[in-house]
Enzyme design. Structure first.
Site: not given
Ligand code: AMP
Length: 283
Positions: A24, A26, A29, A153, A188, A190
């Site tokens: 997912a 954005h 990422h 995290q 996010s 979410r």
């Molecule tokens: P996730 O797919 O949500 O588990 O996130 C994967 C990685 O992307 C994790 O290291 C998150 O902290 C990072 N991440 C998610 N949202 C953001 C954001 N808005 N800005 C920067 N990094 C993000």
């Protein structure tokens, strides 16, 4: 851009820059992938919705899965390869054993002492550390990129790697700034769950963080954050000022304080955080 489904084919890309994700994708990422590409190493993006980091009543089943769009975003941001493992290749002894292994994982103190995400999602960091350590072992990166968006995290993984410096001796964790929508909402996966009126209410989180930045004491900042969250109809789980290093309430200094928020809109849970210049820890 290569698509790798079989872990045996990871040998082509060892020593690169790893960006672990749950898909997912954005622009948050994408910023991690771009930072990886800027390192000059080949960037490997992993996409795996990790069942062991979701609690029994959380959103594992409905977590957004958008693989075609993810591949486009990863390629545009400069990924060399995307690793899309099956649950069997991450957890070869089966999911039930993985859940046990996650629960028994020897966690760094920062995954249990702060009573932030760890208190609200008690099985979460066991699952995160289990999957991330498995990805590190399989992919053997020299750099791994994590977002400050999930600040506890990031600190947990950094501490896990520091405490296992023999196992992952040449690995460096690179923190990346939180990417936001134009109006301030932290990006996010979410956010897709929000309906239009919830999307407006969700702005209370970044506004609360901004209000904390204008306060000089931790007490005033925490009060101001709670009030702002209330005004936007958000249910506060925590809204606190902590040391960036320990994520505990002690040892907060002017240059190392972080405001951290978890809040709910109905059953949608959002988190965010920001560095703040608190000069007094008066409580
Ligand atoms: P996730 O797919 O949500 O588990 O996130 C994967 C990685 O992307 C994790 O290291 C998150 O902290 C990072 N991440 C998610 N949202 C953001 C954001 N808005 N800005 C920067 N990094 C993000």
């Amino acid at each position: 851009m290569k698509i790798i489904e079989n872990a045996e084919n990871l040998s082509q890309i060892r020593g690169g820059a790893l960006v672990p994700t749950m898909g997912a994708l954005h622009q948050g990422h994408a910023s991690l992938i771009r930072a990886g590409a800027a390192s000059g190493r080949p960037v490997l993006v992993s996409i795996f919705v990790n069942p062991t980091q979701f609690g029994p009543n959380e959103d594992f089943a409905r977590y957004p899965r958008t693989l075609d769009a993810d591949l486009k975003i990863a390629e545009a941001a400069g990924a060399s390869a995307v690793f899309i493992p099956t649950a069997d290749s991450i957890y070869p002894s089966g999911l039930a054993n993985a859940v046990t292994n996650a629960a028994q994982f020897s966690l760094p103190a920062i995954a249990t002492a702060p009573l932030l995400e760890d208190a609200i999602r008690p099985t979460h960091f066991g699952g995160v550390c289990l999957v991330v350590s498995r990805l590190f072992d399989l992919c053997e990166p020299s750099l791994a990129f994590f977002g400050e968006k999930d600040f506890q995290q990031l600190r947990v993984i950094t501490q896990m790697v520091e405490e296992n410096s023999i196992r992952w001796k040449s690995l460096k964790i690179i923190p990346c700034a939180t990417i936001r929508e134009a109006d301030g909402l932290a990006m996010s996966s979410r956010n897709q769950y929000l309906n239009p009126s919830q999307r407006i209410s969700a702005l209370g989180i970044s506004r609360a963080l901004q209000s904390a930045a204008n306060c000089s004491s931790a007490t005033a900042a925490e009060k101001s954050m709670r009030e702002t969250l209330d005004q936007h109809g958000l249910e506060t789980q925590y809204a606190v000022i902590r040391s960036e290093k320990t994520l505990c309430a002690t040892e907060v200094g002017a240059k190392s304080a972080r405001a951290l928020i978890a809040a709910k809109l109905g059953d949608i849970r959002l988190i965010d955080n920001a560095r703040v210049g608190i000069t007094s820890m008066n409580r």
